[in-house]
Write an enzyme that holds these catalytic residues in place. Structure first.
Site, short mmCIF file in Angstrom:
data_model
loop_
_atom_site.label_atom_id
_atom_site.label_comp_id
_atom_site.label_asym_id
_atom_site.label_seq_id
_atom_site.Cartn_x
_atom_site.Cartn_y
_atom_site.Cartn_z
N CYS A 91 0.87 -1.17 0.00
CA CYS A 91 0.00 0.00 0.00
C CYS A 91 0.91 1.23 0.00
O CYS A 91 1.74 1.38 0.90
CB CYS A 91 -0.86 -0.03 1.26
SG CYS A 91 -1.83 1.45 1.53
N CYS A 204 -1.22 4.05 -6.44
CA CYS A 204 -2.12 3.48 -5.44
C CYS A 204 -2.43 2.07 -5.92
O CYS A 204 -2.81 1.88 -7.08
CB CYS A 204 -3.41 4.30 -5.35
SG CYS A 204 -4.70 3.49 -4.38
N1 DGL Z 1 -4.17 0.86 -1.68
C1 DGL Z 1 -3.69 1.99 -1.02
C2 DGL Z 1 -2.51 2.66 -1.69
O1 DGL Z 1 -1.77 2.03 -2.41
C3 DGL Z 1 -4.65 3.01 -0.47
C4 DGL Z 1 -6.12 2.84 -0.57
C5 DGL Z 1 -6.84 3.55 0.55
O2 DGL Z 1 -7.09 4.76 0.44
O3 DGL Z 1 -7.13 2.87 1.54
O4 DGL Z 1 -2.25 3.81 -1.46
#
Ligand code: DGL
Length: 282
Positions: A91, A204
């Site tokens: 993430c 993301c």
């Molecule tokens: N999947 C996450 C990222 O790569 C964030 C998603 C969220 O906002 O929870 O930043």
């Protein structure tokens, strides 16, 4: 319980250098699963655990302090539960906010972070104009400023948050129509085209699920880039230098979720898509 004390006891109880222990992945939702898939394809004999922080989803709209607290809590529970030999922070938002702190708190566990692929994008751009699509939290973080300063000082970087995309992927992907998938991307595509970027970084992990739609919407002139290969190669390096490969036969791969039961049906669908067994709620 006092936070500092629990951290200290975790540190000593969690030192895990056993090759049979799993490689763990962590994300606020389903975004990290394509990264796990890369690992499963390239390191098929390892055991994997994925912790999906459903109780605190989404991260991208929270403050830095909130995200830090949530991630430290989730990772400490993950460590107690499965004793991972490596943790992939799958993430971008969690990585820019919490990676440094986690490495300090758990020096015995190698962490692999996921950050926007600014470096390869800066190497590939012809027009020196890059788009970075990420959550608000990532876009505002000094970590991204530093990545740009270090690797793309000669480029104009356009930051695009794409409001609603993360929630759409997490909650509506399976029942969405192609029109809905394009329409959630419309605003981001419009900005990126207007600003004439020729490389777009998927900063993301959730955005990977709409890669095809983005490619079509952006057109052939604009290239998409994400960090799956870079993160995967780093994982292989860490496995061989700071940890050890699984010496036994593979046992199976598990998905844990935070929050309360019952777990929504869509998570069973995601688990099947990525070859995981839903193992319960932490
Ligand atoms: N999947 C996450 C990222 O790569 C964030 C998603 C969220 O906002 O929870 O930043």
């Amino acid at each position: 319980m006092d936070g500092t004390d629990s951290t200290v006891s975790l540190k000593s109880s969690s030192v895990s250098m056993n090759g049979t222990d799993p490689i763990a992945f962590f994300d606020s939702g389903v975004g990290g699963l394509p990264y796990l898939r890369w690992a499963k394809e390239h390191l098929p004999n390892e055991n994997y655990v994925y912790l999906l922080d459903r109780a605190n989803f989404p991260y991208g709209t929270k403050t830095k302090e909130e995200v830090l607290g949530i991630v430290l809590d989730g990772i400490s529970r993950l460590i107690v539960k499965v004793h991972p030999k490596i943790i992939v922070l799958a993430c971008n938002t969690a990585t820019v906010v919490a990676l440094q702190k986690l490495r300090t708190l758990y020096p015995a566990i190698p962490f692999v972070g996921v950050v926007p692929a600014v470096k390869p994008a800066a190497e590939r751009t012809h027009g020196k104009r890059i788009g970075v699509m990420a959550t608000n939290r990532t876009l505002q973080d000094v970590y991204l400023d530093n990545l740009i300063k270090q690797f793309a000082p000669h480029c104009e970087v356009v930051r695009v948050a794409g409001p609603g995309i993360v929630e759409f992927v997490e909650q509506k992907l399976f029942q969405s129509t192609p029109e809905e998938r394009y329409s959630i991307l419309n605003e981001a595509i419009k900005v990126l085209k207007e600003r004439k970027v020729d490389e777009v970084v998927l900063g993301c992990t959730h955005f990977l699920y709409l890669e095809e739609e983005l490619r079509l919407g952006l057109g052939e002139e604009i290239e998409l880039i994400d960090s799956r290969d870079g993160v995967g190669r780093q994982l292989i390096k860490v496995l061989t230098t700071k940890s050890s490969p699984n010496p036994e036969g593979k046992k199976g791969d598990l998905l844990f979720l935070t929050g309360t039961s019952p777990v929504e049906e869509r998570y069973y669908t995601f688990a099947r898509m990525f070859g995981l067994e839903v193992a319960g709620v932490l």
